[in-house]
Design an enzyme around this catalytic site. Structure first.
Site, PDB file in Angstrom:
ATOM      1  N   CYS A  12      11.019  47.855  61.653  1.00 60.67           N
ATOM      2  CA  CYS A  12      10.610  48.931  60.748  1.00 60.67           C
ATOM      3  C   CYS A  12       9.010  48.709  60.972  1.00 60.67           C
ATOM      4  CB  CYS A  12      11.166  48.855  59.549  1.00 60.67           C
ATOM      5  SG  CYS A  12      10.736  47.207  58.396  1.00 60.67           S
ATOM      6  N   ASN A  15       8.428  45.203  58.405  1.00 60.08           N
ATOM      7  CA  ASN A  15       9.278  43.914  58.523  1.00 60.08           C
ATOM      8  C   ASN A  15       9.569  43.160  57.241  1.00 60.08           C
ATOM      9  OD1 ASN A  15       9.776  41.107  60.722  1.00 60.08           O
ATOM     10  ND2 ASN A  15      11.370  42.358  59.986  1.00 60.08           N
ATOM     11  N   CYS A  17      11.042  45.203  54.275  1.00 62.63           N
ATOM     12  CA  CYS A  17      11.900  46.062  53.557  1.00 62.63           C
ATOM     13  C   CYS A  17      13.105  46.489  54.116  1.00 62.63           C
ATOM     14  CB  CYS A  17      11.329  47.483  52.816  1.00 62.63           C
ATOM     15  SG  CYS A  17       9.885  46.763  51.684  1.00 62.63           S
ATOM     16  N   ARG A  18      13.054  47.421  55.050  1.00 64.20           N
ATOM     17  CA  ARG A  18      14.267  48.154  55.660  1.00 64.20           C
ATOM     18  C   ARG A  18      14.885  47.141  57.012  1.00 64.20           C
ATOM     19  NH1 ARG A  18      11.095  53.347  57.367  1.00 64.20           N
ATOM     20  NH2 ARG A  18       9.319  51.913  57.375  1.00 64.20           N
ATOM     21  N   SER A  19      13.944  46.587  57.825  1.00 65.60           N
ATOM     22  CA  SER A  19      14.542  46.101  59.064  1.00 65.60           C
ATOM     23  C   SER A  19      15.152  44.727  58.739  1.00 65.60           C
ATOM     24  CB  SER A  19      13.621  45.825  60.252  1.00 65.60           C
ATOM     25  OG  SER A  19      12.294  45.258  59.796  1.00 65.60           O
ATOM     26  N   ASP A 128      11.033  54.762  54.456  1.00 65.04           N
ATOM     27  CA  ASP A 128      10.385  53.847  53.956  1.00 65.04           C
ATOM     28  C   ASP A 128       9.979  53.843  52.445  1.00 65.04           C
ATOM     29  OD1 ASP A 128       7.949  52.404  53.121  1.00 65.04           O
ATOM     30  OD2 ASP A 128       6.509  53.191  54.426  1.00 65.04           O
TER      31      ASP A 128
HETATM   32  P1  4NP Z   1       9.313  48.392  55.783  1.00 63.76           P
HETATM   33  O1  4NP Z   1       8.564  48.739  54.514  1.00 63.76           O
HETATM   34  O2  4NP Z   1       8.469  49.077  56.905  1.00 63.76           O
HETATM   35  O3  4NP Z   1      10.445  48.925  55.542  1.00 63.76           O
HETATM   36  O4  4NP Z   1       9.005  46.821  55.871  1.00 63.76           O
HETATM   37  C1  4NP Z   1       7.045  48.720  54.278  1.00 63.76           C
HETATM   38  C2  4NP Z   1       6.418  47.546  54.056  1.00 63.76           C
HETATM   39  C3  4NP Z   1       5.066  47.477  53.662  1.00 63.76           C
HETATM   40  C4  4NP Z   1       4.366  48.769  53.878  1.00 63.76           C
HETATM   41  C5  4NP Z   1       4.825  49.907  54.429  1.00 63.76           C
HETATM   42  C6  4NP Z   1       6.188  49.895  54.492  1.00 63.76           C
HETATM   43  N1  4NP Z   1       2.820  48.692  53.754  1.00 63.76           N
HETATM   44  O5  4NP Z   1       2.232  49.728  53.946  1.00 63.76           O
HETATM   45  O6  4NP Z   1       2.353  47.447  53.612  1.00 63.76           O
END
Ligand code: 4NP
Length: 158
Positions: A12, A15, A17-19, A128
């Site tokens: 993602c 790294n 939240c989702r992945s 996201d």
């Molecule tokens: P992820 O979520 O891609 O699922 O880990 C996010 C985590 C942090 C951010 C964006 C999405 N950020 O903008 O910091």
């Protein structure tokens, strides 16, 4: 059981939240179904370096734990080597996919696609959840659970 272990990387943006959720859920489903012997490394990474070294987001971790899924990961960025180490590089949204396709070395045989392509309900994008509420994480959890089963079916393991 196939002879060559299959290595799977979930990707993602951050790294956190989702992945890491996808990694934890997929590894959990594999273990529950006693398919561990079919897999080598199950890991996750981000296309960005924003959160490198961090634990998963507390909302992602608590969603997993509330559903009996253990989570243990530190954020890292995707590397060029990942495209030779992993057979499947599975991402969450089209932005991740475009970034990975740009990074993918010419000779790589890795299958790079949306994890949601394996969702039997056809929800291909795993959105996201970072700036939203807990419902986004709940939804992500259901999606990665369905896609995990879908991937195992596509691999002919269930
Ligand atoms: P992820 O979520 O891609 O699922 O880990 C996010 C985590 C942090 C951010 C964006 C999405 N950020 O903008 O910091």
């Amino acid at each position: 059981m196939s002879s060559e272990p299959i290595n799977v990387l979930f990707v993602c943006l951050g790294n956190i939240c989702r992945s890491p959720m996808a990694e934890a859920v997929f590894a959990h489903v594999v273990k529950q179904k006693q398919l561990d012997g079919n897999f080598g490394t199950i890991d996750s990474a981000g296309t960005s370096s924003f959160h490198v070294g961090e634990n998963p987001d507390s909302r992602s971790a608590s969603t997993c734990k509330d559903n009996g899924v253990p989570v243990n990961h530190r954020a890292r960025r995707v590397t060029q080597d990942d495209f030779s180490k992993f057979d499947y590089v599975l991402c969450m949204d089209n932005s991740n996919l475009a970034d990975l396709q740009e990074m993918k070395p010419a000779g790589s045989k890795a299958t790079v696609k949306l994890f949601g392509d394996y969702d039997p309900q056809g929800e291909t994008i795993i959105r996201d959840p970072y700036y939203g509420g807990n419902d986004g994480f709940q939804r992500n959890f259901k999606q990665v659970t369905r896609a995990s089963e879908g991937l195992l079916k596509a691999l002919g393991l269930i």
